[in-house]
Design a protein around this motif. Structure first.
Motif, mmCIF file in Angstrom:
data_model
loop_
_atom_site.group_PDB
_atom_site.id
_atom_site.type_symbol
_atom_site.label_atom_id
_atom_site.label_comp_id
_atom_site.label_asym_id
_atom_site.label_seq_id
_atom_site.Cartn_x
_atom_site.Cartn_y
_atom_site.Cartn_z
ATOM 1 N N VAL A 233 -15.192 34.557 -22.854
ATOM 2 C CA VAL A 233 -15.225 33.231 -22.254
ATOM 3 C C VAL A 233 -13.869 32.604 -22.547
ATOM 4 C CG1 VAL A 233 -16.290 30.953 -22.311
ATOM 5 C CG2 VAL A 233 -17.709 32.986 -22.600
ATOM 6 N N THR A 234 -13.225 32.091 -21.515
ATOM 7 C CA THR A 234 -11.935 31.427 -21.675
ATOM 8 C C THR A 234 -12.004 30.087 -20.972
ATOM 9 O OG1 THR A 234 -10.758 33.536 -21.688
ATOM 10 C CG2 THR A 234 -9.457 31.585 -21.227
ATOM 11 N N TYR A 235 -11.516 29.058 -21.651
ATOM 12 C CA TYR A 235 -11.435 27.761 -20.980
ATOM 13 C C TYR A 235 -10.183 27.018 -21.417
ATOM 14 C CZ TYR A 235 -13.680 25.762 -25.174
ATOM 15 O OH TYR A 235 -13.997 25.385 -26.452
ATOM 16 N N VAL A 236 -9.752 26.112 -20.556
ATOM 17 C CA VAL A 236 -8.538 25.338 -20.776
ATOM 18 C C VAL A 236 -8.914 23.865 -20.701
ATOM 19 C CG1 VAL A 236 -6.223 24.833 -19.919
ATOM 20 C CG2 VAL A 236 -7.143 27.142 -19.727
ATOM 21 N N VAL A 237 -8.462 23.099 -21.687
ATOM 22 C CA VAL A 237 -8.686 21.655 -21.700
ATOM 23 C C VAL A 237 -7.325 20.984 -21.549
ATOM 24 C CG1 VAL A 237 -9.545 19.704 -23.029
ATOM 25 C CG2 VAL A 237 -10.656 21.921 -23.245
ATOM 26 N N GLU A 238 -7.178 20.200 -20.497
ATOM 27 C CA GLU A 238 -5.929 19.481 -20.261
ATOM 28 C C GLU A 238 -6.181 17.988 -20.325
ATOM 29 O OE1 GLU A 238 -4.109 20.803 -16.570
ATOM 30 O OE2 GLU A 238 -2.682 21.898 -17.808
ATOM 31 N N GLY A 239 -5.189 17.269 -20.803
ATOM 32 C CA GLY A 239 -5.312 15.818 -20.860
ATOM 33 C C GLY A 239 -3.974 15.159 -20.621
ATOM 34 N N SER A 240 -4.006 13.922 -20.198
ATOM 35 C CA SER A 240 -2.776 13.149 -20.027
ATOM 36 C C SER A 240 -3.060 11.717 -20.463
ATOM 37 C CB SER A 240 -2.284 13.187 -18.581
ATOM 38 O OG SER A 240 -3.230 12.597 -17.736
ATOM 39 N N GLU A 241 -2.017 11.080 -20.951
ATOM 40 C CA GLU A 241 -2.184 9.740 -21.500
ATOM 41 C C GLU A 241 -0.912 8.945 -21.222
ATOM 42 O OE1 GLU A 241 -2.722 7.915 -25.976
ATOM 43 O OE2 GLU A 241 -3.415 9.932 -25.568
ATOM 44 N N ALA A 242 -1.064 7.702 -20.852
ATOM 45 C CA ALA A 242 0.084 6.820 -20.641
ATOM 46 C C ALA A 242 -0.002 5.679 -21.655
ATOM 47 C CB ALA A 242 0.083 6.261 -19.232
ATOM 48 N N ASN A 243 1.085 5.413 -22.326
ATOM 49 C CA ASN A 243 1.144 4.338 -23.312
ATOM 50 C C ASN A 243 2.101 3.260 -22.823
ATOM 51 O OD1 ASN A 243 -0.520 5.632 -25.261
ATOM 52 N ND2 ASN A 243 1.196 6.973 -25.736
ATOM 53 N N LEU A 244 1.624 2.031 -22.828
ATOM 54 C CA LEU A 244 2.432 0.890 -22.438
ATOM 55 C C LEU A 244 2.400 -0.132 -23.559
ATOM 56 C CD1 LEU A 244 1.087 0.398 -18.817
ATOM 57 C CD2 LEU A 244 3.112 1.675 -19.516
#
Length: 155
Positions: free
Chosen positions: A23-34
């Motif tokens: 089983v292979t999985y990828v977790v991606e995330g993005s975040e913007a800081n202001l």
């Protein structure tokens, strides 16, 4: 070198697998800081993250063994798969091992019948051990109520 999509990473990992299951999985995330001060933008920045997880299953005859390896960023997929497979071989069989579920093999739990709903607990049942929320008011408060079906000796 261009960055691979999560789908491409998963496909590469599954193609590189040499064990009984993976089983292979990828977790991606993005975040913007202001950061704001005096109604004006003072600092900004964006961050991206990626975690690749590979879980390998090895049937050693005495039982199924599992090895899990996770890395962040853009790891070498073939190396990650090899590390997961080696971890599974080194782990030894698990006591509670079950085979992986495959579509149509009959090991998946039965689906609920259409139109049925799971049973719910009653919303405001009365019992001496768990009175409804409105009955939990402090007795010193004016208008405090007690449980509706409990006898006066059990209130």
């Amino acid at each position: 070198m261009s960055q691979l999509t999560p789908q491409e990473i998963v496909e590469q990992a599954l193609a590189a697998s040499t064990v009984d299951g993976q089983v292979t999985y990828v977790v991606e995330g993005s975040e913007a800081n202001l950061r704001w001060a005096s109604n004006s933008l003072t600092t900004n920045g964006s961050m991206r993250s990626r975690q690749v997880v590979v879980i390998s299953f090895v049937d050693g005859g005495a039982g199924m063994a599992v090895g899990t390896v996770a890395r962040t960023g853009t790891p070498d997929v073939a190396e990650l798969v090899a590390m997961s497979e080696q971890a599974a071989r080194d782990a030894g069989p698990a006591e509670d091992a079950m085979p992986l579920v495959a579509p149509g093999d009959g090991t998946a739990p039965p689906a609920r019948a259409t139109g049925t709903r799971p049973r719910r607990r009653p919303r405001s049942g009365c019992s001496a051990s768990s009175p409804p929320r409105w009955a939990r008011r402090s007795p010193r408060r004016r208008g405090a109520r007690s449980c509706c079906s409990a006898s006066p000796s059990t209130r």
